[in-house]
Design a protein around this motif. Structure first.
Motif, PDB file in Angstrom:
ATOM      1  N   TYR A 170       0.821  -1.219   0.000  1.00  0.00           N
ATOM      2  CA  TYR A 170       0.000   0.000   0.000  1.00  0.00           C
ATOM      3  C   TYR A 170       0.852   1.264   0.000  1.00  0.00           C
ATOM      4  O   TYR A 170       0.641   2.170  -0.811  1.00  0.00           O
ATOM      5  CB  TYR A 170      -0.930  -0.015   1.207  1.00  0.00           C
ATOM      6  N   GLN A 240     -11.813  -1.396   5.984  1.00  0.00           N
ATOM      7  CA  GLN A 240     -10.932  -0.408   5.358  1.00  0.00           C
ATOM      8  C   GLN A 240     -11.080  -0.420   3.837  1.00  0.00           C
ATOM      9  O   GLN A 240     -11.165  -1.476   3.216  1.00  0.00           O
ATOM     10  CB  GLN A 240      -9.475  -0.669   5.720  1.00  0.00           C
ATOM     11  N   SER A 242      -9.635   1.963   0.199  1.00  0.00           N
ATOM     12  CA  SER A 242      -8.824   3.034  -0.375  1.00  0.00           C
ATOM     13  C   SER A 242      -9.025   3.012  -1.881  1.00  0.00           C
ATOM     14  O   SER A 242      -9.053   1.943  -2.492  1.00  0.00           O
ATOM     15  CB  SER A 242      -7.345   2.854  -0.050  1.00  0.00           C
ATOM     16  N   GLU A 246      -5.200   6.399  -2.239  1.00  0.00           N
ATOM     17  CA  GLU A 246      -5.478   7.566  -1.407  1.00  0.00           C
ATOM     18  C   GLU A 246      -5.605   7.116   0.048  1.00  0.00           C
ATOM     19  O   GLU A 246      -5.688   5.922   0.336  1.00  0.00           O
ATOM     20  CB  GLU A 246      -6.764   8.254  -1.887  1.00  0.00           C
ATOM     21  N   ARG A 248      -6.690   5.772   3.522  1.00  0.00           N
ATOM     22  CA  ARG A 248      -7.735   4.783   3.780  1.00  0.00           C
ATOM     23  C   ARG A 248      -8.839   5.354   4.660  1.00  0.00           C
ATOM     24  O   ARG A 248      -8.608   6.237   5.463  1.00  0.00           O
ATOM     25  CB  ARG A 248      -7.116   3.544   4.441  1.00  0.00           C
ATOM     26  N   TRP A 249     -10.029   4.788   4.472  1.00  0.00           N
ATOM     27  CA  TRP A 249     -11.145   5.159   5.346  1.00  0.00           C
ATOM     28  C   TRP A 249     -11.889   3.891   5.745  1.00  0.00           C
ATOM     29  O   TRP A 249     -11.658   2.809   5.207  1.00  0.00           O
ATOM     30  CB  TRP A 249     -12.079   6.136   4.630  1.00  0.00           C
TER      31      TRP A 249
END
Length: 276
Positions: A170, A240, A242, A246, A248-249
């Motif tokens: 990542y 999670q 992404s 970008e 992660r959320w």
């Protein structure tokens, strides 16, 4: 050599720690890695790192026939209060039977804060008989030779690396092959987080071992040939996401227990096959 395989409680994001322990015990898991990632995911919060809560967790593990070799206790080690805060995590780990505490090092640009704090942190770990495994995280520990040089500069027997295969992929935006990097860093690796992403139309999510980008058979060969006996932990972050690397959320939806259970089961079967 025998190898301990743990499962991180992060897989149960959105469910309680007690539920995670119940589910893992029912799956026949023997070792769990309690997860506390500061400001991201915390089955254990700051107030939990005390003798009373350690005694509680040790009893909860014992009641379910579970053991704990590693504790995920990620926090910034560069801040003025980091020494006292991390000492509590080290003592907590020792009191629940863990011998390895995984953490990030801290943000790029805060090297002097890390250098100031790490001698006291490392000495306390050594005195407690606990290893600190700093994670490759795109921060002070980034990638390849830089990680080797960083650990050698620290030069303390209680400081090694927790190699995270997902982080390698990542944070390098797919430029690094985690299997090749794991082989390179083997001399300083004390613990391995195995996780694998799957990417569909630029959207990343974390999936079962053997079903994502990570070449699991190749990773197993490195583990067997270069890291015999080094413990591994399967780390699943089901919420999670992404897009195109970008930040992660977390998805608001909490995966049902049956889905988490099935993903862990498939992962452990895949890992058992390649490590046999």
């Amino acid at each position: 050599m025998d190898r301990i395989v743990s499962v991180s409680t992060m897989a149960f994001d959105g469910h309680s720690l007690e539920t995670a322990l119940d589910e893992l015990a029912a799956l026949g898991v023997t070792h769990v890695e309690p997860a506390s990632v500061d400001k991201v995911f915390q089955h254990l919060v700051e107030e939990d790192f005390c003798d009373r809560r350690a005694a509680w967790l040790r009893a909860e593990l014992l009641a379910r026939g579970l053991s704990c070799l590693s504790l995920s206790a990620h926090m910034d080690l560069t801040q003025p209060d980091s020494v006292d805060r991390f000492h509590r995590r080290l003592e907590f780990a020792r009191n629940i039977g863990a011998r390895c505490v995984n953490s990030i090092a801290g943000p790029t640009g805060k090297l002097e804060g890390f250098r100031k704090n790490i001698p006291a942190i490392a000495d306390r770990a050594r005195d407690l008989g606990v290893m600190i495994a700093l994670e490759n995280h795109g921060d002070l520990l980034d990638r390849e030779q830089q990680v080797l040089d960083f650990i050698r500069e620290v030069n303390h027997p209680a400081i090694r690396v927790n190699y995270d295969t997902g982080n390698a992929w990542y944070y390098s935006k797919g430029a690094i092959n985690p299997v090749e990097e794991l082989a390179l860093l083997a001399p300083v690796v004390a613990h391995v987080h195995l996780k694998t992403p799957q990417v569909d139309d630029g959207m990343l999510r974390w999936v079962a071992l053997g079903e994502g980008i990570l070449d699991l058979p190749a990773a197993a060969r490195v583990l067997k040939e270069r890291l015999p006996g080094v413990p591994v932990s399967y780390e699943l972050s089901p919420r999670q996401r992404s897009r195109d690397f970008e930040p992660r959320w977390r998805m608001p939806e909490v995966p049902p227990l049956a889905e988490i259970r099935a993903t862990i089961s498939r992962s452990l079967r895949a890992l058992q096959r390649v490590l046999a």
